[in-house]
Enzyme design. Structure first.
Site, PDB file in Angstrom:
ATOM      1  N   CYS A   2       6.460   1.598  -3.248  1.00  0.00           N
ATOM      2  CA  CYS A   2       7.254   2.205  -2.184  1.00  0.00           C
ATOM      3  C   CYS A   2       7.270   3.719  -2.361  1.00  0.00           C
ATOM      4  O   CYS A   2       6.902   4.238  -3.398  1.00  0.00           O
ATOM      5  CB  CYS A   2       8.673   1.658  -2.206  1.00  0.00           C
ATOM      6  SG  CYS A   2       8.758  -0.154  -2.149  1.00  0.00           S
ATOM      7  N   ARG A  27       0.098   4.693   0.109  1.00  0.00           N
ATOM      8  CA  ARG A  27       0.593   3.716  -0.861  1.00  0.00           C
ATOM      9  C   ARG A  27       0.714   2.318  -0.244  1.00  0.00           C
ATOM     10  O   ARG A  27       0.786   1.330  -0.949  1.00  0.00           O
ATOM     11  CB  ARG A  27       1.987   4.135  -1.361  1.00  0.00           C
ATOM     12  CG  ARG A  27       1.979   5.327  -2.303  1.00  0.00           C
ATOM     13  CD  ARG A  27       3.398   5.823  -2.547  1.00  0.00           C
ATOM     14  NE  ARG A  27       3.458   6.775  -3.649  1.00  0.00           N
ATOM     15  CZ  ARG A  27       3.980   6.514  -4.836  1.00  0.00           C
ATOM     16  NH1 ARG A  27       4.471   5.321  -5.084  1.00  0.00           N
ATOM     17  NH2 ARG A  27       4.005   7.422  -5.781  1.00  0.00           N
ATOM     18  N   TRP A  73       7.564  -1.715   0.632  1.00  0.00           N
ATOM     19  CA  TRP A  73       6.862  -2.992   0.592  1.00  0.00           C
ATOM     20  C   TRP A  73       7.905  -4.042   0.261  1.00  0.00           C
ATOM     21  O   TRP A  73       8.622  -3.922  -0.735  1.00  0.00           O
ATOM     22  CB  TRP A  73       5.777  -3.003  -0.479  1.00  0.00           C
ATOM     23  CG  TRP A  73       4.395  -2.684  -0.024  1.00  0.00           C
ATOM     24  CD1 TRP A  73       3.574  -1.719  -0.531  1.00  0.00           C
ATOM     25  CD2 TRP A  73       3.631  -3.327   1.007  1.00  0.00           C
ATOM     26  NE1 TRP A  73       2.373  -1.718   0.119  1.00  0.00           N
ATOM     27  CE2 TRP A  73       2.373  -2.700   1.064  1.00  0.00           C
ATOM     28  CE3 TRP A  73       3.889  -4.378   1.903  1.00  0.00           C
ATOM     29  CZ2 TRP A  73       1.380  -3.076   1.965  1.00  0.00           C
ATOM     30  CZ3 TRP A  73       2.897  -4.767   2.796  1.00  0.00           C
ATOM     31  CH2 TRP A  73       1.665  -4.117   2.813  1.00  0.00           C
ATOM     32  N   ASN A 108      13.142   2.513  -5.146  1.00  0.00           N
ATOM     33  CA  ASN A 108      11.879   1.894  -5.544  1.00  0.00           C
ATOM     34  C   ASN A 108      12.135   1.082  -6.804  1.00  0.00           C
ATOM     35  O   ASN A 108      12.875   1.530  -7.690  1.00  0.00           O
ATOM     36  CB  ASN A 108      10.814   2.943  -5.864  1.00  0.00           C
ATOM     37  CG  ASN A 108      10.318   3.660  -4.642  1.00  0.00           C
ATOM     38  OD1 ASN A 108      10.648   3.307  -3.516  1.00  0.00           O
ATOM     39  ND2 ASN A 108       9.500   4.681  -4.853  1.00  0.00           N
ATOM     40  N   GLY A 109      11.501  -0.082  -6.922  1.00  0.00           N
ATOM     41  CA  GLY A 109      11.655  -0.893  -8.116  1.00  0.00           C
ATOM     42  C   GLY A 109      12.281  -2.235  -7.810  1.00  0.00           C
ATOM     43  O   GLY A 109      12.405  -2.651  -6.656  1.00  0.00           O
ATOM     44  N   GLU A 494     -15.482  -7.407  -9.993  1.00  0.00           N
ATOM     45  CA  GLU A 494     -14.994  -6.306  -9.155  1.00  0.00           C
ATOM     46  C   GLU A 494     -15.507  -6.450  -7.728  1.00  0.00           C
ATOM     47  O   GLU A 494     -14.777  -6.190  -6.764  1.00  0.00           O
ATOM     48  CB  GLU A 494     -15.425  -4.966  -9.765  1.00  0.00           C
ATOM     49  CG  GLU A 494     -15.140  -3.741  -8.909  1.00  0.00           C
ATOM     50  CD  GLU A 494     -13.664  -3.496  -8.633  1.00  0.00           C
ATOM     51  OE1 GLU A 494     -13.373  -2.632  -7.784  1.00  0.00           O
ATOM     52  OE2 GLU A 494     -12.805  -4.164  -9.243  1.00  0.00           O
ATOM     53  N   LYS A 498     -13.077  -6.762  -4.425  1.00  0.00           N
ATOM     54  CA  LYS A 498     -13.145  -5.871  -3.267  1.00  0.00           C
ATOM     55  C   LYS A 498     -13.258  -6.675  -1.969  1.00  0.00           C
ATOM     56  O   LYS A 498     -12.614  -6.360  -0.982  1.00  0.00           O
ATOM     57  CB  LYS A 498     -14.340  -4.919  -3.385  1.00  0.00           C
ATOM     58  CG  LYS A 498     -14.137  -3.794  -4.359  1.00  0.00           C
ATOM     59  CD  LYS A 498     -13.086  -2.826  -3.871  1.00  0.00           C
ATOM     60  CE  LYS A 498     -12.451  -2.079  -5.025  1.00  0.00           C
ATOM     61  NZ  LYS A 498     -11.514  -2.862  -5.831  1.00  0.00           N
ATOM     62  N   GLU A 501      -9.933  -8.385  -1.165  1.00  0.00           N
ATOM     63  CA  GLU A 501      -8.857  -7.435  -0.874  1.00  0.00           C
ATOM     64  C   GLU A 501      -8.862  -6.973   0.573  1.00  0.00           C
ATOM     65  O   GLU A 501      -7.798  -6.883   1.197  1.00  0.00           O
ATOM     66  CB  GLU A 501      -8.991  -6.194  -1.775  1.00  0.00           C
ATOM     67  CG  GLU A 501      -8.443  -6.351  -3.174  1.00  0.00           C
ATOM     68  CD  GLU A 501      -8.597  -5.081  -3.981  1.00  0.00           C
ATOM     69  OE1 GLU A 501      -7.641  -4.709  -4.677  1.00  0.00           O
ATOM     70  OE2 GLU A 501      -9.676  -4.441  -3.934  1.00  0.00           O
ATOM     71  N   HIS A 517     -21.478 -25.335 -14.771  1.00  0.00           N
ATOM     72  CA  HIS A 517     -20.269 -25.909 -15.378  1.00  0.00           C
ATOM     73  C   HIS A 517     -19.127 -25.991 -14.365  1.00  0.00           C
ATOM     74  O   HIS A 517     -17.958 -25.935 -14.752  1.00  0.00           O
ATOM     75  CB  HIS A 517     -19.849 -25.095 -16.604  1.00  0.00           C
ATOM     76  CG  HIS A 517     -20.837 -25.154 -17.718  1.00  0.00           C
ATOM     77  ND1 HIS A 517     -20.968 -26.237 -18.555  1.00  0.00           N
ATOM     78  CD2 HIS A 517     -21.777 -24.257 -18.109  1.00  0.00           C
ATOM     79  CE1 HIS A 517     -21.923 -26.010 -19.438  1.00  0.00           C
ATOM     80  NE2 HIS A 517     -22.439 -24.813 -19.185  1.00  0.00           N
ATOM     81  N   LYS A 616      -0.958   0.563  -2.960  1.00  0.00           N
ATOM     82  CA  LYS A 616      -1.855   1.396  -3.751  1.00  0.00           C
ATOM     83  C   LYS A 616      -1.363   1.547  -5.181  1.00  0.00           C
ATOM     84  O   LYS A 616      -2.118   1.393  -6.120  1.00  0.00           O
ATOM     85  CB  LYS A 616      -1.989   2.773  -3.088  1.00  0.00           C
ATOM     86  CG  LYS A 616      -2.955   3.706  -3.814  1.00  0.00           C
ATOM     87  CD  LYS A 616      -4.357   3.143  -3.823  1.00  0.00           C
ATOM     88  CE  LYS A 616      -5.318   4.012  -4.586  1.00  0.00           C
ATOM     89  NZ  LYS A 616      -6.638   3.377  -4.710  1.00  0.00           N
TER      90      LYS A 616
END
Length: 621
Positions: A2, A27, A73, A108-109, A494, A498, A501, A517, A616
């Site tokens: 946030c 963010r 958020w 925030n938090g 990675e 991506k 996301e 497997h 972010k």
């Protein structure tokens, strides 16, 4: 995660607050709001973008000289207007509006004991109009207020368990703003001539307003008034200017301009040659002095006999890549831990371990907590690879290598990742030298390869048209597999991250040897299989895995080096990399995977820079 902006001034501060929120949009957020002190407390809140909030503010002529603003958020409570910040307190009485709006607060938090506090405050007659943990703080401060907001906030934070950065003002004390932080970043901005002051979660929010920044320490509470400010530490003792000096921080808003690109992610992918060049600027040789801090790196590197890497998300995958380098080149046993898991399990500490944290923002809550846990176990040799020189992580680690990727706005990290890899490779070479495993000839060969990286990356970016053709196929899919071997397995991870996301396609990555497997059961013509295939010692093994895919009707998309002798044919789509790059190959092979995710997302019409549910900078656990 946030974003917070606050100010106390003699002018109408609302335009500054709204502009600050716009600079924090990178963010990610799902609601936003602003509150000011003007004939009591007034606010505007929205579950749309900051631009819509700005329209509300203009339509209602919201003005004030003291105010706070926030992007949120959702954590506790859905993203609806009554859960959006700022929150007001409502004093005890027969109904929730018995004493409306004495305290205004943004946060925030996460407050872990909000349920217990809520029960206590309800017993005192407070009623709650939201489902947030934040509203608990506003009521708590109100319950402790006795004419001095600074004292009330200091008393209130003693009851809070969890992480918080808060900005608070009170109807009864105009032109006064209080901030406090623990586990979540908050900075003080000193205005021109010291006549106005600001609070923010990020210096970027204050770009163009002030470059004079004071970084608050863990547990600090700050009191902002016209022409003056003062701080108290976590023990409520006064803090001197020498203890929290004012620093000049150039957070240019121009860094956030999109320019000719369609999205910030695209811009940042194409900035990677520059980012790597800047990150390696001034590196003439491998010396411990590349890593700066409160101790001498050379002494630390001689003492350590192992490395522990702590990171989250994309940064974790850069650490997984570095494990291959550290063990093969430097000969140092290396463990890589997901930071959010590390501190919640029993582990065996080694005081001779170098604890390496990796974080773009330097404020990642889980990584900071993992660092502190490692320190509490007696592991005091700490080093961070970080993109923000003024961050909490840099302040808390004894050594640091600052990457120079520049501000990264797209939520899905790209240039920060490759810059991290460059920093980690330098660390590998430095430790190899300290352990007597790096000859002058080897050092020069590695440095030559690193200096060539910007040009090599430019050549890889020229493959974009071929990647776009792949993306047209992927946009029609709902699942994908990524395969890699050796130090390219983390690159496959990675690549899958991506894609999921930003395109919302379910993607998984495996070491190619694990294909039979289990994952092979999923392979059909509707399951594209991306294969990272450099011409290394494992190439022939990898070719066998590719044959297994084709035998089941799977379609391959192969990133092959020019001399790997893998040909395009029915069901096999090949993009040839410009050159084989040895140990540094991961930095090149990840770029087409970034482009594949980007162009697939564009084809599917998703919000590339602000993917749903993601932020972010993850500053809460």
């Amino acid at each position: 995660m946030c974003g917070i902006v606050g100010a106390v001034s003699t002018r109408n501060i609302v335009p500054v607050l709204v502009q600050g929120l716009q600079r924090l949009e990178y963010r990610g957020y799902d609601s936003c709001g602003v509150a000011v002190h003007t004939n009591g407390l007034q606010r505007a809140r929205s579950t749309s973008r900051v631009a819509e909030l700005a329209e509300q503010v203009a339509a209602t002529h919201l003005e004030g000289a003291t105010g706070i603003a926030h992007t949120r958020w959702a954590t506790h409570g859905a993203p609806v207007v009554h859960n959006a910040h700022p929150h007001f307190s409502h004093g005890p009485g027969a109904d929730a509006m018995a004493r409306p709006g004495r305290i205004a607060l943004v946060h925030n938090g996460i407050i872990e004991n909000h349920d217990e506090l809520r029960a206590t405050l309800k017993a005192k007659g407070y009623e709650f109009l939201s489902q947030t943990d934040t509203e608990v703080i506003s009521h708590l401060i109100d319950s402790l207020y006795d004419g001095d907001l600074f004292d009330a906030v200091k008393a209130a934070v003693g009851h809070l368990h969890g992480a918080y950065a808060i900005a608070v003002f009170c109807k009864d004390e105009p032109q006064r703003l209080i901030g406090a932080r623990a586990g979540s970043p908050l900075i003080l901005g000193v205005g021109k001539d010291g006549q106005e002051h600001f609070l923010a979660s990020d210096a970027m929010a204050l770009a163009g307003v002030t470059d004079q920044i004071v970084y608050l320490d863990e547990g600090d509470v700050v009191d902002l008034q016209l022409g003056k400010y003062w701080l108290a530490d976590k023990n409520h003792k006064p803090v001197t200017p020498a203890q929290r000096p004012v620093k000049t921080v150039l957070a240019h808003s121009g860094a956030a301009e999109l320019g000719p690109y369609r999205h910030y992610m695209q811009k940042e992918i194409f900035e990677q040659p520059r980012a790597i060049g800047d990150t390696l600027e001034g590196v003439e040789g491998i010396v411990p002095d590349l890593f700066d801090g409160s101790v001498t790196a050379a002494g630390v590197f001689k003492q350590i006999d192992s490395v522990l890497i702590l990171a989250c998300g994309t940064s974790y995958y850069s650490g997984c890549t570095a494990k291959y380098w550290l063990e093969s080149i430097a000969g140092i046993p290396t463990q890589v831990e997901v930071a959010s898991e590390y501190r919640y399990r029993d582990s065996v500490p080694n005081p001779h371990t170098l604890v390496v944290t990796i974080t773009q923002s330097g404020e990642t809550a889980d990584t900071l907590a993992a660092l502190r846990h490692a320190q509490s176990l007696g592991m005091q040799h700490t080093l961070t690879i970080c993109n923000v020189a003024t961050s909490a992580m840099v302040r808390e680690c004894k050594l640091a290598y600052i990457t120079r990727a520049g501000i990264e706005i797209g939520v899905a990290s790209t240039k920060a990742f490759t810059a991290q890899l460059a920093g980690l490779f330098l660390l590998t070479l430095t430790l190899a030298q300290a352990k007597g495993r790096l000859s002058p000839t080897q050092e020069e060969a590695h440095l030559k390869a690193m200096r060539h990286l910007p040009a090599a990356l430019q050549s890889v970016l020229a493959l974009e048209p071929q990647v776009i053709a792949w993306a047209e196929d992927f946009a029609k899919m709902e699942n994908a597999l990524f395969l890699g071997r050796g130090l390219h397995y983390p690159i496959a991870l990675e690549g899958a991250l991506k894609l999921k996301e930003i395109s919302y396609i379910h993607a998984e990555a495996y070491p190619a040897g694990e294909l039979k497997h289990g994952p092979l059961a999923l392979v059909t013509s509707a399951m594209p299989v991306v294969t990272v295939a450099p011409n290394d010692a494992l190439l022939e093994k990898l070719k066998s895995n590719m044959h297994e895919v084709r035998a089941r009707g799977g379609v391959l998309y192969v990133l092959a080096d020019a001399d790997s002798h893998i040909a395009s044919e029915e069901g096999v789509n090949v993009i040839r990399m410009p050159e084989h790059y040895g140990a540094l190959s991961p930095l090149l092979h990840v770029v087409p995977l970034q482009l594949l995710a980007y162009h697939t997302a564009c084809a599917r019409g998703t919000d590339v820079d602000k993917p749903r549910n993601l932020a972010k900078s993850v500053t809460v656990e």
